[in-house]
Design a protein around this motif. Structure first.
Motif, PDB file in Angstrom:
ATOM      1  N   MET A   1       0.713  -0.500  -0.228  1.00 17.95           N
ATOM      2  CA  MET A   1       0.047   0.584  -0.046  1.00 17.95           C
ATOM      3  C   MET A   1       0.698   1.128   0.284  1.00 17.95           C
ATOM      4  O   MET A   1       1.683   1.331   0.770  1.00 17.95           O
ATOM      5  CB  MET A   1      -1.277  -0.137   1.361  1.00 17.95           C
ATOM      6  CG  MET A   1      -1.746   1.500   1.524  1.00 17.95           C
ATOM      7  SD  MET A   1      -3.066   0.623   2.090  1.00 17.95           S
ATOM      8  CE  MET A   1      -3.022   2.355   2.950  1.00 17.95           C
ATOM      9  N   PRO A   2       0.687   2.037  -0.796  1.00 16.58           N
ATOM     10  CA  PRO A   2       1.195   3.395  -0.261  1.00 16.58           C
ATOM     11  C   PRO A   2       1.299   4.088   0.653  1.00 16.58           C
ATOM     12  O   PRO A   2       0.225   3.858   1.317  1.00 16.58           O
ATOM     13  CB  PRO A   2       0.837   4.642  -1.653  1.00 16.58           C
ATOM     14  CG  PRO A   2      -0.316   3.344  -2.250  1.00 16.58           C
ATOM     15  CD  PRO A   2      -0.409   2.442  -1.512  1.00 16.58           C
ATOM     16  N   GLY A   3       2.195   5.219   0.981  1.00 20.98           N
ATOM     17  CA  GLY A   3       2.463   5.617   1.941  1.00 20.98           C
ATOM     18  C   GLY A   3       1.184   6.422   2.476  1.00 20.98           C
ATOM     19  O   GLY A   3       0.177   7.040   1.505  1.00 20.98           O
ATOM     20  N   THR A   4       1.342   6.426   3.990  1.00 19.42           N
ATOM     21  CA  THR A   4       0.103   7.814   4.666  1.00 19.42           C
ATOM     22  C   THR A   4       0.249   9.249   3.603  1.00 19.42           C
ATOM     23  O   THR A   4       1.330   9.331   4.235  1.00 19.42           O
ATOM     24  CB  THR A   4      -0.296   6.862   5.461  1.00 19.42           C
ATOM     25  OG1 THR A   4      -0.105   5.956   5.984  1.00 19.42           O
ATOM     26  CG2 THR A   4      -0.913   7.770   5.942  1.00 19.42           C
ATOM     27  N   VAL A   5      -0.789   9.498   3.715  1.00 15.88           N
ATOM     28  CA  VAL A   5      -0.976  10.575   2.976  1.00 15.88           C
ATOM     29  C   VAL A   5      -0.950  11.590   4.706  1.00 15.88           C
ATOM     30  O   VAL A   5      -2.098  11.470   5.775  1.00 15.88           O
ATOM     31  CB  VAL A   5      -2.599  11.368   2.688  1.00 15.88           C
ATOM     32  CG1 VAL A   5      -2.810  12.741   2.437  1.00 15.88           C
ATOM     33  CG2 VAL A   5      -2.284  10.804   1.866  1.00 15.88           C
ATOM     34  N   ILE A   6      -0.246  13.082   5.166  1.00 15.07           N
ATOM     35  CA  ILE A   6      -0.825  13.001   6.388  1.00 15.07           C
ATOM     36  C   ILE A   6      -0.943  14.790   6.719  1.00 15.07           C
ATOM     37  O   ILE A   6      -1.662  15.251   7.776  1.00 15.07           O
ATOM     38  CB  ILE A   6       0.976  13.179   6.824  1.00 15.07           C
ATOM     39  CG1 ILE A   6       2.528  13.882   5.785  1.00 15.07           C
ATOM     40  CG2 ILE A   6       0.907  12.013   6.916  1.00 15.07           C
ATOM     41  CD1 ILE A   6       3.208  14.583   6.964  1.00 15.07           C
ATOM     42  N   SER A   7      -1.340  15.430   5.265  1.00 15.41           N
ATOM     43  CA  SER A   7      -1.626  16.820   5.255  1.00 15.41           C
ATOM     44  C   SER A   7      -2.747  16.580   4.845  1.00 15.41           C
ATOM     45  O   SER A   7      -3.282  16.005   4.085  1.00 15.41           O
ATOM     46  CB  SER A   7      -0.475  17.802   4.485  1.00 15.41           C
ATOM     47  OG  SER A   7       0.499  18.040   4.415  1.00 15.41           O
ATOM     48  N   ALA A   8      -4.000  17.398   5.504  1.00 17.51           N
ATOM     49  CA  ALA A   8      -4.887  17.553   5.189  1.00 17.51           C
ATOM     50  C   ALA A   8      -5.391  17.720   3.630  1.00 17.51           C
ATOM     51  O   ALA A   8      -4.746  19.612   3.669  1.00 17.51           O
ATOM     52  CB  ALA A   8      -5.688  18.250   6.094  1.00 17.51           C
ATOM     53  N   PRO A   9      -6.172  17.955   2.612  1.00 20.39           N
ATOM     54  CA  PRO A   9      -6.438  19.180   1.341  1.00 20.39           C
ATOM     55  C   PRO A   9      -7.252  20.498   2.303  1.00 20.39           C
ATOM     56  O   PRO A   9      -7.802  20.110   3.359  1.00 20.39           O
ATOM     57  CB  PRO A   9      -7.601  18.104   1.142  1.00 20.39           C
ATOM     58  CG  PRO A   9      -8.208  17.010   1.903  1.00 20.39           C
ATOM     59  CD  PRO A   9      -7.311  17.188   2.978  1.00 20.39           C
ATOM     60  N   GLU A  10      -7.083  21.249   1.678  1.00 22.76           N
ATOM     61  CA  GLU A  10      -7.958  22.578   2.117  1.00 22.76           C
ATOM     62  C   GLU A  10      -7.720  22.816   1.280  1.00 22.76           C
ATOM     63  O   GLU A  10      -7.850  23.598  -0.163  1.00 22.76           O
ATOM     64  CB  GLU A  10      -6.559  23.082   2.512  1.00 22.76           C
ATOM     65  CG  GLU A  10      -6.679  24.081   3.229  1.00 22.76           C
ATOM     66  CD  GLU A  10      -5.887  25.835   3.822  1.00 22.76           C
ATOM     67  OE1 GLU A  10      -5.953  26.971   3.681  1.00 22.76           O
ATOM     68  OE2 GLU A  10      -4.531  25.808   3.884  1.00 22.76           O
ATOM     69  N   VAL A  11      -9.392  24.208   0.256  1.00 28.82           N
ATOM     70  CA  VAL A  11     -10.120  24.718  -0.029  1.00 28.82           C
ATOM     71  C   VAL A  11      -9.293  26.377   0.344  1.00 28.82           C
ATOM     72  O   VAL A  11      -9.443  26.686   1.612  1.00 28.82           O
ATOM     73  CB  VAL A  11     -11.650  24.488   0.092  1.00 28.82           C
ATOM     74  CG1 VAL A  11     -12.102  25.853  -0.456  1.00 28.82           C
ATOM     75  CG2 VAL A  11     -11.677  23.361  -0.434  1.00 28.82           C
ATOM     76  N   THR A  12      -8.366  26.458  -0.735  1.00 26.94           N
ATOM     77  CA  THR A  12      -7.973  27.731  -0.637  1.00 26.94           C
ATOM     78  C   THR A  12      -8.860  28.683  -0.989  1.00 26.94           C
ATOM     79  O   THR A  12      -8.550  30.027  -0.740  1.00 26.94           O
ATOM     80  CB  THR A  12      -6.592  28.050  -1.366  1.00 26.94           C
ATOM     81  OG1 THR A  12      -6.110  27.752  -2.265  1.00 26.94           O
ATOM     82  CG2 THR A  12      -5.591  27.046  -0.883  1.00 26.94           C
ATOM     83  N   HIS A  13      -9.401  28.274  -2.259  1.00 29.24           N
ATOM     84  CA  HIS A  13     -10.520  29.911  -3.156  1.00 29.24           C
ATOM     85  C   HIS A  13     -11.945  28.969  -3.577  1.00 29.24           C
ATOM     86  O   HIS A  13     -11.725  27.952  -4.414  1.00 29.24           O
ATOM     87  CB  HIS A  13      -9.488  30.793  -4.348  1.00 29.24           C
ATOM     88  CG  HIS A  13     -10.568  32.125  -5.189  1.00 29.24           C
ATOM     89  ND1 HIS A  13     -10.894  32.678  -4.146  1.00 29.24           N
ATOM     90  CD2 HIS A  13     -10.916  31.425  -5.773  1.00 29.24           C
ATOM     91  CE1 HIS A  13     -11.592  33.805  -5.320  1.00 29.24           C
ATOM     92  NE2 HIS A  13     -11.811  32.902  -6.132  1.00 29.24           N
ATOM     93  N   VAL A  14     -12.712  29.631  -4.243  1.00 25.81           N
ATOM     94  CA  VAL A  14     -13.743  29.187  -3.850  1.00 25.81           C
ATOM     95  C   VAL A  14     -14.692  30.530  -4.768  1.00 25.81           C
ATOM     96  O   VAL A  14     -15.103  31.676  -4.431  1.00 25.81           O
ATOM     97  CB  VAL A  14     -15.912  28.842  -3.463  1.00 25.81           C
ATOM     98  CG1 VAL A  14     -16.257  28.638  -3.977  1.00 25.81           C
ATOM     99  CG2 VAL A  14     -14.833  27.407  -2.046  1.00 25.81           C
ATOM    100  N   SER A  15     -15.000  30.483  -5.995  1.00 26.91           N
ATOM    101  CA  SER A  15     -15.655  31.212  -6.966  1.00 26.91           C
ATOM    102  C   SER A  15     -16.610  30.940  -7.952  1.00 26.91           C
ATOM    103  O   SER A  15     -17.476  29.968  -7.910  1.00 26.91           O
ATOM    104  CB  SER A  15     -14.458  31.884  -7.660  1.00 26.91           C
ATOM    105  OG  SER A  15     -14.385  31.092  -9.079  1.00 26.91           O
TER     106      SER A  15
END
Length: 85
Positions: A1-15
């Motif tokens: 299994m690939p490595g574990t993602v440690i950063s949380a995704p973040e929405v930076t802009h919505v238009s």
């Protein structure tokens, strides 16, 4: 299994055209034209995104699963389901 993602995704802009999502050191655009399921979603629903594997994103409140490949290269995934609205 690939490595574990440690950063949380973040929405930076919505238009009115779409939204930008920061994934570790990469920022990707999800235009509503290509991802219509998000068009009528609230900011809270769009912002509640999980990154269960390195190549997969999930929005639990919207029940939307997307591969990162479909975001990075949407032209290689030409079939777009019709949105409910």
């Amino acid at each position: 299994m690939p490595g574990t993602v440690i950063s949380a995704p973040e929405v930076t802009h919505v238009s009115k055209h779409g939204f930008w999502l920061l994934l570790a050191d990469e920022e990707v655009l999800l235009p509503f034209e290509q991802f219509p399921w998000f068009r009528r979603a609230t900011i809270d629903q769009i912002s509640h995104v999980e990154w269960p594997t390195p190549e997969h994103l999930y929005w639990p409140e919207l029940d939307i699963d997307l591969s990162l490949a479909s975001i990075r290269q949407p032209d290689t995934f030409p079939l777009v389901a019709k949105s409910g609205g």
